[in-house]
Design a protein around this motif. Sequence first.
Motif, PDB file in Angstrom:
ATOM      1  N   GLY A 237       2.680   7.973  -0.696  1.00  0.00           N
ATOM      2  CA  GLY A 237       3.454   6.836  -1.172  1.00  0.00           C
ATOM      3  C   GLY A 237       3.803   5.862  -0.063  1.00  0.00           C
ATOM      4  N   VAL A 238       4.199   6.378   1.101  1.00  0.00           N
ATOM      5  CA  VAL A 238       4.519   5.504   2.237  1.00  0.00           C
ATOM      6  C   VAL A 238       3.271   4.759   2.692  1.00  0.00           C
ATOM      7  N   PHE A 239       2.149   5.457   2.742  1.00  0.00           N
ATOM      8  CA  PHE A 239       0.903   4.805   3.153  1.00  0.00           C
ATOM      9  C   PHE A 239       0.546   3.655   2.208  1.00  0.00           C
ATOM     10  N   GLN A 240       0.560   3.925   0.910  1.00  0.00           N
ATOM     11  CA  GLN A 240       0.217   2.883  -0.057  1.00  0.00           C
ATOM     12  C   GLN A 240       1.241   1.757  -0.029  1.00  0.00           C
ATOM     13  N   TRP A 241       2.513   2.094   0.158  1.00  0.00           N
ATOM     14  CA  TRP A 241       3.571   1.089   0.164  1.00  0.00           C
ATOM     15  C   TRP A 241       3.413   0.146   1.352  1.00  0.00           C
ATOM     16  N   VAL A 242       3.203   0.694   2.545  1.00  0.00           N
ATOM     17  CA  VAL A 242       3.056  -0.139   3.741  1.00  0.00           C
ATOM     18  C   VAL A 242       1.776  -0.965   3.657  1.00  0.00           C
ATOM     19  N   TYR A 243       0.682  -0.304   3.323  1.00  0.00           N
ATOM     20  CA  TYR A 243      -0.610  -0.994   3.289  1.00  0.00           C
ATOM     21  C   TYR A 243      -0.657  -2.031   2.171  1.00  0.00           C
ATOM     22  N   GLY A 244      -0.132  -1.679   0.985  1.00  0.00           N
ATOM     23  CA  GLY A 244      -0.181  -2.608  -0.145  1.00  0.00           C
ATOM     24  C   GLY A 244       0.816  -3.744  -0.029  1.00  0.00           C
ATOM     25  N   GLN A 245       2.059  -3.441   0.414  1.00  0.00           N
ATOM     26  CA  GLN A 245       3.070  -4.477   0.518  1.00  0.00           C
ATOM     27  C   GLN A 245       2.749  -5.505   1.596  1.00  0.00           C
ATOM     28  N   SER A 246       2.029  -5.104   2.606  1.00  0.00           N
ATOM     29  CA  SER A 246       1.657  -6.059   3.652  1.00  0.00           C
ATOM     30  C   SER A 246       0.388  -6.834   3.298  1.00  0.00           C
ATOM     31  N   ARG A 247      -0.343  -6.397   2.284  1.00  0.00           N
ATOM     32  CA  ARG A 247      -1.623  -7.028   1.953  1.00  0.00           C
ATOM     33  C   ARG A 247      -1.577  -7.820   0.660  1.00  0.00           C
ATOM     34  N   HIS A 248      -1.088  -7.217  -0.424  1.00  0.00           N
ATOM     35  CA  HIS A 248      -1.166  -7.862  -1.733  1.00  0.00           C
ATOM     36  C   HIS A 248      -0.347  -9.148  -1.826  1.00  0.00           C
ATOM     37  N   PRO A 249       0.920  -9.189  -1.385  1.00  0.00           N
ATOM     38  CA  PRO A 249       1.665 -10.457  -1.501  1.00  0.00           C
ATOM     39  C   PRO A 249       1.034 -11.592  -0.705  1.00  0.00           C
ATOM     40  N   ILE A 250       0.543 -11.277   0.497  1.00  0.00           N
ATOM     41  CA  ILE A 250      -0.083 -12.318   1.317  1.00  0.00           C
ATOM     42  C   ILE A 250      -1.352 -12.833   0.643  1.00  0.00           C
ATOM     43  N   THR A 251      -2.156 -11.905   0.133  1.00  0.00           N
ATOM     44  CA  THR A 251      -3.386 -12.308  -0.562  1.00  0.00           C
ATOM     45  C   THR A 251      -3.061 -13.166  -1.778  1.00  0.00           C
ATOM     46  N   LEU A 252      -2.084 -12.754  -2.556  1.00  0.00           N
ATOM     47  CA  LEU A 252      -1.709 -13.514  -3.748  1.00  0.00           C
ATOM     48  C   LEU A 252      -1.201 -14.904  -3.376  1.00  0.00           C
ATOM     49  N   LEU A 253      -0.382 -14.987  -2.346  1.00  0.00           N
ATOM     50  CA  LEU A 253       0.157 -16.279  -1.915  1.00  0.00           C
ATOM     51  C   LEU A 253      -0.951 -17.202  -1.425  1.00  0.00           C
ATOM     52  N   ILE A 254      -1.874 -16.672  -0.651  1.00  0.00           N
ATOM     53  CA  ILE A 254      -2.969 -17.495  -0.124  1.00  0.00           C
ATOM     54  C   ILE A 254      -3.862 -17.999  -1.260  1.00  0.00           C
ATOM     55  N   LEU A 255      -4.180 -17.136  -2.202  1.00  0.00           N
ATOM     56  CA  LEU A 255      -5.001 -17.565  -3.336  1.00  0.00           C
ATOM     57  C   LEU A 255      -4.302 -18.662  -4.131  1.00  0.00           C
TER      58      LEU A 255
END
Length: 695
Positions: A237-255
């Motif tokens: 859970g920590v791995f997915q949380w750190v990796y996903g929270q740092s990647r998905h919002p930035i990707t969504l914002l850039i798109l």
Amino acid sequence: MSNRQPNAFHRAFPAREFFRGSARTVLFWSLVNGLLLILLLVDLFLIIDLLDHRGRITLHGEQNVKLLQELRTAPVRLPVEHEQAKSVPEPEQVRADGKSSVPGGEPEPKPSPIAEMPRLEMVSLTDSGILPSVWWTYSKYQIGLLPRMYQRVPLLQENQTALFTLICFALVVASIRVLIRWRSRQKSLTISHHVSMSLRNMIHRQALRLGPGDLSGKETEQAFQLFIRDVGTVQQGVFQWVYGQSRHPITLLILLLFAMSIDWRLTLQCMIPLVAAWYFLLQHRKNYEQEQAKTLVAIETELSLLAENLRSTRLVRGFGMETAEHDQFQKHLQKYTENIATLKRVEGWGHRVARGLAVFCSCMVLFLVGYKVLVSPDSLPLSAAVLMTGIFAFFYLPVNGLYQLIEIRDEANISASSIYRYLNQIPSVGQAVGAKFLEPLSQALQFENVSFQLNSNSPPLLKGFDLKIPAGTSTALVSLEKLAPRAVSYLIPRFIEPQSGRVLMDGEDTAWVTLESLRAEAIYVSGNDPCLTGTVKENIQCGDERYSLQEVIAASKEAHAHQFIQNLSQGYETALGQHGEELTVGECFRLGLARALLRKPALLIIEEPEDILDEDTKTLLEDAYSRIFQNRTVLVIPSRITTLRRVNQVVLIHEGKVEAVDSQPNLLKKSALYRHWEYTRFNQFRHTQETSNER
């Protein structure tokens, strides 16, 4: 009331950790990856626009032509057709001879197209590479980055070389993004590994505090499950949380920003059906999961009823109920079939709804984008429209990733709650302030009105328990309640604490002596203890280098373990444990006896193994007991009848109190309760067999 702690996951990995150490590095690399995504999107736009326009551009107006000249490093070369360059008609001029230049007269020399470029009103170019894209972006955003790149990279000024260059650039950028994502994953794994190691260290320390008092073994099994399963869930859970929270919002914002930079009005218009479709999909998913859960419960119920019919065949046949039973079976089978059909219908309807919403959303977006292209092709070329459509479709990945993160966090939060509930337990045993050193037992071990129970919901194992054992004697503890003798034994080295009463050694309350001195003089040996991971020598020394190899060998000989140790592949240096040699139950028990005898305790507590031992082990144990029981106080929880006959006295415990104290032959004659215990513990066949073996 739920035992779930809402902040358990954030307690394991606080939000502030996102901006520290490795998590901050992951966030930085995610930002870099986002910038590279922008470059990749721009590159894709250039490739699509190049394939759409094929390097053709036509401009009208002197001002546009002059601006086009500024965008190129050299004057525009026209590989032209006749109408590609048109000069402005000159007013009628008077010649030197006084004649005017009129049509049909002697023609003037025609100036070259290059010389007359500033006077052109229309220009049409072919094979100009990405020039159409450069012109559109420059005229729309007034940014000179692409024009400068076009001027300085000749490969972008022709179609074929431009296509090859853009594709190579896309491959390079995509490769760099893959490497950065791999780096981010490694850092995220490092963070999750650090969290899991921290939790496992805390569980290990807590198990050392609570584990010795685990009479039934349930708490040890719980700690094992927490250590392996629940910590693993939190780690993932920590791995997915750190990796996903740092990647998905930035990707969504850039798109989103990239789409709005192309056409912000169109982006906002397209977001309305996209958001609506996502909302309805979420609602449908929740309803579908609820309906699926209900249907599965109904299916399990009917299946259980169908299976129950298999257990009543004797009654059915014996009472002639075949017809009624067949009808009942068919009724439940019909309900089971209907529930299966309901589940399929729910699943099928869910898929149709999801697909219908996706198709409707796609059609709305395509209509809005296509309408914009038809109405205003200059403001939104086909290449930009295709790219925007791809961006809208790509929105699903980061949005769905963020939604899944919530489920992953909730699952990890449940595991973290279980872990912290275990860690919050307070051990019942602690060393008193000012505790004093305990001398070896020399007079008597005494229990005064001792009471103990596992928990408030269980009956007491000991209730007003009183017993006095003279020093230097051997005593067996027996009871119909299996845990009662173990509770008495655990009270002596203070693995557990009595709820009331006292345990005295030579008149000294064990609650006021140091745990180190107490457990050095009262050692517990269990036949169910596993071997430690390490060599045979380390298993006996238990990490205490004060004991020499000669002392280890002497203790092993006293416990009759030396012979089988010598027969191992490397003797006392043979590795034991998970990846080492496997010992039998009897060998492990004798190794445990050697471990205890090395420390020469005044009081030895022995719980014999439950498994049946081979005849050689029994003979060796009898010889070892003859030396161990001399000049030492010994308490035994027996599993063999021969041990009962060896001890000086047998203590029969019933309903938490001492029922009788006597030798085994006398108890066998006087106590019906003891005879019942011995019969249930050692049935007649086993008793007869052991008696014949002893003869």
